[in-house]
Write a protein that holds these residues in place. Sequence first.
Motif, mmCIF file in Angstrom:
data_model
loop_
_atom_site.group_PDB
_atom_site.id
_atom_site.type_symbol
_atom_site.label_atom_id
_atom_site.label_comp_id
_atom_site.label_asym_id
_atom_site.label_seq_id
_atom_site.Cartn_x
_atom_site.Cartn_y
_atom_site.Cartn_z
ATOM 1 N N THR A 19 -14.897 -0.399 8.169
ATOM 2 C CA THR A 19 -15.684 0.829 8.077
ATOM 3 C C THR A 19 -14.857 1.878 7.339
ATOM 4 N N ILE A 20 -15.502 2.933 6.902
ATOM 5 C CA ILE A 20 -14.767 3.998 6.213
ATOM 6 C C ILE A 20 -13.729 4.642 7.131
ATOM 7 N N PRO A 21 -14.042 4.909 8.419
ATOM 8 C CA PRO A 21 -12.975 5.398 9.305
ATOM 9 C C PRO A 21 -11.787 4.431 9.399
ATOM 10 N N MET A 22 -12.045 3.114 9.366
ATOM 11 C CA MET A 22 -10.937 2.153 9.377
ATOM 12 C C MET A 22 -10.093 2.261 8.114
ATOM 13 N N LEU A 23 -10.755 2.486 6.991
ATOM 14 C CA LEU A 23 -10.006 2.641 5.738
ATOM 15 C C LEU A 23 -9.092 3.859 5.822
ATOM 16 N N ARG A 24 -9.625 4.941 6.385
ATOM 17 C CA ARG A 24 -8.794 6.143 6.546
ATOM 18 C C ARG A 24 -7.628 5.865 7.490
ATOM 19 N N GLU A 25 -7.890 5.108 8.542
ATOM 20 C CA GLU A 25 -6.831 4.764 9.491
ATOM 21 C C GLU A 25 -5.749 3.920 8.828
ATOM 22 N N LEU A 26 -6.154 2.992 7.984
ATOM 23 C CA LEU A 26 -5.179 2.169 7.272
ATOM 24 C C LEU A 26 -4.265 3.040 6.412
ATOM 25 N N VAL A 27 -4.844 4.023 5.753
ATOM 26 C CA VAL A 27 -4.044 4.946 4.940
ATOM 27 C C VAL A 27 -3.079 5.721 5.830
ATOM 28 N N ARG A 28 -3.601 6.250 6.941
ATOM 29 C CA ARG A 28 -2.764 7.055 7.839
ATOM 30 C C ARG A 28 -1.613 6.239 8.410
ATOM 31 N N VAL A 29 -1.917 5.016 8.867
ATOM 32 C CA VAL A 29 -0.891 4.166 9.477
ATOM 33 C C VAL A 29 0.180 3.788 8.459
ATOM 34 N N ALA A 30 -0.246 3.448 7.253
ATOM 35 C CA ALA A 30 0.732 3.102 6.212
ATOM 36 C C ALA A 30 1.661 4.268 5.928
ATOM 37 N N ARG A 31 1.117 5.462 5.853
ATOM 38 C CA ARG A 31 1.950 6.636 5.591
ATOM 39 C C ARG A 31 2.910 6.902 6.753
ATOM 40 N N GLU A 32 2.438 6.680 7.978
ATOM 41 C CA GLU A 32 3.310 6.854 9.143
ATOM 42 C C GLU A 32 4.488 5.880 9.091
ATOM 43 N N ILE A 33 4.200 4.628 8.748
ATOM 44 C CA ILE A 33 5.273 3.625 8.646
ATOM 45 C C ILE A 33 6.251 4.007 7.547
ATOM 46 N N GLY A 34 5.721 4.499 6.432
ATOM 47 C CA GLY A 34 6.562 4.848 5.299
ATOM 48 C C GLY A 34 7.575 5.933 5.606
ATOM 49 N N LYS A 35 7.309 6.731 6.628
ATOM 50 C CA LYS A 35 8.223 7.815 7.009
ATOM 51 C C LYS A 35 9.330 7.357 7.952
ATOM 52 N N ARG A 36 9.250 6.114 8.415
ATOM 53 C CA ARG A 36 10.192 5.632 9.423
ATOM 54 C C ARG A 36 11.333 4.844 8.777
ATOM 55 N N ASP A 37 12.556 5.273 9.062
ATOM 56 C CA ASP A 37 13.729 4.574 8.538
ATOM 57 C C ASP A 37 14.084 3.347 9.362
#
Length: 247
Positions: free
Chosen positions: A27-45
């Motif tokens: 769903t479109i909310p899932m697509l937004r969640e995928l973007v959010r989660v990826a960005r969250e992971i990208g900030k973690r060392d």
Amino acid sequence: MSHVSLTIDADRAYVALDRPDKHNGLTIPMLRELVRVAREIGKRDDVRAVVLTGNGPSFSSGLDIAKAAGDPLTIVRNFVPLPGRGTNTFQEACWAWRRLPQPVIAAVHGHCYGGGLQLALAADFRFATPDADFSVMEVKHGLIPDMTGAATLSRLIGIDKALLLTMTADPVDAAYAERIGLITEVTADPRAAAEKLAERISARSPYAVMAAKRLFDRSWQRGTLRTLGIERATQLPLLIRQALGRR
């Protein structure tokens, strides 16, 4: 309710599509969640590798067309490129995983169709069960793959195979997918194979691993954002035809 889960365990991030009753139809909310989660992971060392899975009987059956079609205004809003990204929400839901500095490993089972396949293709490695099947199915709905599929397919398989999969929308089995380079390996337990690879990679220098991913992404083929722009421009008239009830 979120249908994308994130778990951090030691130095690994585990991301799961979690709409099992719908074969993880996106769903479109899932697509937004995928973007959010990826960005969250990208900030973690502390995260050295990412394992991407789907809960239930399938990895993902692709975009939930019926649900998305019920809100055409939301489709239009999310079709517009995101500021400073060169991708829209549909594309970024997949390309965000290529943007990550950490390696991403997809563990695939059951159906891997349409947008779900494009998500798996955005991972750096794909392990799949012998009974998994794959389909670039958008043409079946009068559309084209527009969630970065043109960019990822061009990296993995020849243009004739890419066109064959896209124009026919026929499902292919895991053995064929492995043979043409669509997936990395067929294995009885893709999650275990993903874990084992993540462990091997985590034993290497994280700086060298991230540099290697960056090197190949930047040099393998140029012009990705241009490709994604062409993808959007090609899809837009087809979406308009769909909205007008034409095929």
